[in-house]
Design an enzyme around this catalytic site. Sequence first.
Site, PDB file in Angstrom:
ATOM      1  N   ARG A  16      32.440  18.967  23.920  1.00  0.00           N
ATOM      2  CA  ARG A  16      31.361  19.432  23.503  1.00  0.00           C
ATOM      3  C   ARG A  16      30.631  18.185  22.523  1.00  0.00           C
ATOM      4  O   ARG A  16      31.230  17.106  22.662  1.00  0.00           O
ATOM      5  CB  ARG A  16      31.213  20.728  22.268  1.00  0.00           C
ATOM      6  CG  ARG A  16      32.060  20.161  20.960  1.00  0.00           C
ATOM      7  CD  ARG A  16      32.219  21.152  20.049  1.00  0.00           C
ATOM      8  NE  ARG A  16      32.363  20.646  18.646  1.00  0.00           N
ATOM      9  CZ  ARG A  16      32.923  21.652  17.765  1.00  0.00           C
ATOM     10  NH1 ARG A  16      33.232  22.703  17.931  1.00  0.00           N
ATOM     11  NH2 ARG A  16      32.981  21.003  16.667  1.00  0.00           N
ATOM     12  N   TYR A 154      37.113   9.985   5.803  1.00  0.00           N
ATOM     13  CA  TYR A 154      36.399   9.777   7.128  1.00  0.00           C
ATOM     14  C   TYR A 154      35.822   8.343   7.042  1.00  0.00           C
ATOM     15  O   TYR A 154      35.948   7.634   8.140  1.00  0.00           O
ATOM     16  CB  TYR A 154      35.152  10.892   7.151  1.00  0.00           C
ATOM     17  CG  TYR A 154      34.336  10.736   8.427  1.00  0.00           C
ATOM     18  CD1 TYR A 154      35.052  11.449   9.716  1.00  0.00           C
ATOM     19  CD2 TYR A 154      33.191  10.290   8.527  1.00  0.00           C
ATOM     20  CE1 TYR A 154      34.033  11.752  10.809  1.00  0.00           C
ATOM     21  CE2 TYR A 154      32.332  10.345   9.784  1.00  0.00           C
ATOM     22  CZ  TYR A 154      33.134  10.965  10.863  1.00  0.00           C
ATOM     23  OH  TYR A 154      32.068  11.007  12.018  1.00  0.00           O
ATOM     24  N   THR A 156      36.929   5.820   5.432  1.00  0.00           N
ATOM     25  CA  THR A 156      38.203   5.077   5.867  1.00  0.00           C
ATOM     26  C   THR A 156      38.302   4.913   7.161  1.00  0.00           C
ATOM     27  O   THR A 156      38.849   3.672   7.623  1.00  0.00           O
ATOM     28  CB  THR A 156      39.179   5.453   4.932  1.00  0.00           C
ATOM     29  OG1 THR A 156      38.771   5.439   3.308  1.00  0.00           O
ATOM     30  CG2 THR A 156      40.373   4.505   4.889  1.00  0.00           C
ATOM     31  N   ALA A 157      38.463   6.151   7.916  1.00  0.00           N
ATOM     32  CA  ALA A 157      38.990   6.097   9.100  1.00  0.00           C
ATOM     33  C   ALA A 157      37.995   5.281  10.013  1.00  0.00           C
ATOM     34  O   ALA A 157      38.486   4.542  10.996  1.00  0.00           O
ATOM     35  CB  ALA A 157      39.376   7.470   9.415  1.00  0.00           C
ATOM     36  N   LYS A 158      36.791   5.795   9.755  1.00  0.00           N
ATOM     37  CA  LYS A 158      35.845   5.077  10.642  1.00  0.00           C
ATOM     38  C   LYS A 158      35.404   3.590  10.424  1.00  0.00           C
ATOM     39  O   LYS A 158      35.297   2.611  11.313  1.00  0.00           O
ATOM     40  CB  LYS A 158      34.246   5.722  10.312  1.00  0.00           C
ATOM     41  CG  LYS A 158      34.319   7.190  10.825  1.00  0.00           C
ATOM     42  CD  LYS A 158      34.761   7.302  12.351  1.00  0.00           C
ATOM     43  CE  LYS A 158      34.412   8.541  12.974  1.00  0.00           C
ATOM     44  NZ  LYS A 158      34.854   8.797  14.521  1.00  0.00           N
TER      45      LYS A 158
END
Length: 253
Positions: A16, A154, A156-158
């Site tokens: 999606r 989020y 930090t991950a990005k």
Amino acid sequence: MSEATPRVAIVTGAARGIGAATAQRLAADGYAVAVLDLDEANTKETVQAIEGAGGTALGVGADVSDAEQVQAAVDRVAAELGPPVVLINNAGVTRDNMLFKMTEVDWDVVMNVHLRGAFLMARACQKYMVDAKFGRIVNLSSVSALGNRGQANYSTAKAGLQGFTKTLAIELGKFGVTVNAIAPGFIQTEMTKATAERMGIAFEDFIKGAASQIPVARVGQPEDIAHLVSFFVSEGAGFVSGQVVYAAGGPRA
Ligand SMILES: NC(=O)c1ccc[n+]([C@@H]2O[C@H](COP(=O)([O-])OP(=O)(O)OC[C@H]3O[C@@H](n4cnc5c(N)ncnc54)[C@H](O)[C@@H]3O)[C@@H](O)[C@H]2O)c1
């Protein structure tokens, strides 16, 4: 593309949203596309949309944060579609919370899907790209990489994905492989719908409010990001690598 055998692309999280639009766009561009998501059954809609438009697609179920499942999925794509030389690391989740309320599970899930997932997928696919002396990897970062309240995990991950992108660009460049990142702003998907729900705001009002802050006066659609992916993976984009493009309808997040 002019080749008799189409190049193979894997799009993760393609059941999606941005992943589905990207899978459909790459199929329209002439790639055979592996539509990868957690549950193979949920990939059916995207696969059917691609096939209905005359393209080639394969639905694959895998959790990108699980090394064994990733290897099995990539092996299956290579066997059934051909060597994957394009990888779009798009699968993502949010577990938003202010720092004092954020659990270790909230932290780990987000790190595992975005960072471990992109690492495992890239590691499993790189040998096909190196063998082909051609490859394209696109990682989905976010404007949240610049900092966003309630998203310590989020963002930090990005931000981490941007470092990952630049390092892979350096390591893989000599093999004809480019690696770039896209950092979208507000895109209208189930992810932003869930954020509106969590904040107790009707999705239409959330969209209206976001659009009023965006220079192009609208929120983004999955196709806006798919268009940029299409550019990055194109043959002609071979001299563009290690870049992060903020696609947010304006110069600032
Ligand atoms: N929507 C936005 O505004 C926005 C903005 C910036 C970045 N992004 C990023 O773009 C990407 C796509 O976002 P979206 O809005 O389409 O989200 P979405 O929630 O609509 O779709 C994400 C897809 O990823 C899949 N997925 C989740 N965990 C997975 C796992 N472990 N293994 C395999 N698949 C998994 C989900 O099942 C889902 O189909 C994400 O990485 C997201 O962080 C989105």
